[in-house]
Design an enzyme around this catalytic site. Sequence first.
Site, PDB file in Angstrom:
ATOM      1  N   PRO A   1       4.164 -68.224  51.874  1.00 30.09           N
ATOM      2  CA  PRO A   1       4.793 -67.609  53.047  1.00 30.09           C
ATOM      3  C   PRO A   1       5.485 -66.305  52.656  1.00 30.09           C
ATOM      4  CG  PRO A   1       6.052 -69.517  52.332  1.00 30.09           C
ATOM      5  CD  PRO A   1       4.824 -69.485  51.482  1.00 30.09           C
TER       6      PRO A   1
ATOM      7  N   HIS B   1       6.667 -63.755  59.337  1.00 30.92           N
ATOM      8  CA  HIS B   1       5.210 -63.777  59.348  1.00 30.92           C
ATOM      9  C   HIS B   1       4.710 -65.211  59.476  1.00 30.92           C
ATOM     10  CE1 HIS B   1       1.085 -62.910  58.533  1.00 30.92           C
ATOM     11  NE2 HIS B   1       1.103 -63.412  57.307  1.00 30.92           N
TER      12      HIS B   1
ATOM     13  N   ASP C   1      -4.954 -61.595  37.017  1.00 28.98           N
ATOM     14  CA  ASP C   1      -5.216 -62.897  37.610  1.00 28.98           C
ATOM     15  C   ASP C   1      -5.184 -63.952  36.519  1.00 28.98           C
ATOM     16  OD1 ASP C   1      -6.574 -63.791  40.520  1.00 28.98           O
ATOM     17  OD2 ASP C   1      -6.964 -65.199  38.873  1.00 28.98           O
TER      18      ASP C   1
ATOM     19  N   ARG D   1       1.376 -71.308  57.308  1.00 25.43           N
ATOM     20  CA  ARG D   1       1.754 -70.596  56.081  1.00 25.43           C
ATOM     21  C   ARG D   1       2.903 -71.302  55.370  1.00 25.43           C
ATOM     22  NH1 ARG D   1      -0.076 -67.154  59.812  1.00 25.43           N
ATOM     23  NH2 ARG D   1      -1.546 -65.531  59.162  1.00 25.43           N
TER      24      ARG D   1
ATOM     25  N   GLY E   1      -2.010 -66.609  45.169  1.00 17.44           N
ATOM     26  CA  GLY E   1      -1.945 -67.731  46.104  1.00 17.44           C
ATOM     27  C   GLY E   1      -3.310 -68.268  46.460  1.00 17.44           C
TER      28      GLY E   1
ATOM     29  N   VAL F   1      -7.542 -61.126  49.060  1.00 18.79           N
ATOM     30  CA  VAL F   1      -6.517 -60.172  49.476  1.00 18.79           C
ATOM     31  C   VAL F   1      -6.319 -59.086  48.421  1.00 18.79           C
ATOM     32  CG1 VAL F   1      -4.086 -59.878  50.086  1.00 18.79           C
ATOM     33  CG2 VAL F   1      -5.344 -61.870  50.909  1.00 18.79           C
TER      34      VAL F   1
END
Length: 255
Positions: free
Chosen positions: A125, A179, A36, A92, A83, A15
Site C-alpha cells: 500500500p 491510494h 531486484d 491494496r 512487491g 511497474v
Amino acid sequence: MFKTRKVVIVGAGHVGSHVALALIQSGEADDIVLIDILKEKAAAQALDLDDCVSGALCGHDAKIRAGEYSELNDADILVMAFGRSRRPGETRLDMFDDSIKMANEVISHLKQVDFKGIMISISNPADIICEHIRRQMQWDSHRCFCTGTSLESYRLLRVLSAATGYSRKSIQAFCMGEHGNSSFVVWSRIRIGSLTEQTHGIIVLTCRQGISHFLQQYICRLCQKLHRTQQESEEKKSQGFHFKVYIVKQPEISQ
C-alpha cells in the site's frame, strides 16, 4: 563538468520496468539502474530496455543496467517499485504484511549506503510503505514522495472525458485520500475548460449521471469486500445509488 541524471529503481517487475521505459522514452534520465532480488530478472529486463534506447522517441541516449544498492551513493532519484501482484479479491491493504517484509529487507540495504537524493514510492500500500521507509531511514519529508492518488486522478480524467466528450487536457479533476479503496473524487473542484459556472454545473451533473453505472459496480464490489452478503449487494445495486454534491467553501482570509 556535466552531471548525469541517475535513477535507481528497486523492483524490476511490471511497474519497475515500465518506469524505466517511461524514463527512456521521455529522456528524463541519463543513467538507469535496476535492482531486484532476482538478479537474473533485473539483468534480462535491463537488456530488453537497453534495446529500446535506440528507438526512443525523444532521441536522447541513456545507459540502463542491472546493479547493486551501492549505486545509490551518487543517485539523484530512488524509485520503490518492489512487491508482488494483487491476488483476485485483494485490496491494496491486504498486501500490507508481505510489503512490509519486503520493505524491511530493502531498508536493511539502504542503511548501508549514503543516499542523498529523493525517494518516490510506488509499492502498495503506497502511502503506508512510503511513510514506513521514511521513518525507518529518518529521512526528511521533503525527500520522500508517494504517487498517492495520482493513478485514481488519471482514471477519473479518462472517465470524465469519455462521459462528457471533452479532451482530458481541458478537464481539471483530482482524487484525494489514500491510494486504494478509501480514495474519493472531489466533485466540487472539477473544472471543464472555460465554461461558465452554470454550464459547468450542468456538465458535471450530467457526467455524474453518465458514470453512475461505473460507481454502482465499484460500490457493490466494495460492499463484498466489507463482508456484506451477496443479497445485500444486489439489493443496493437494484435500488441504485444517489450521490450528493458537497461544496466546500474556502475560508475568508482577513487582510
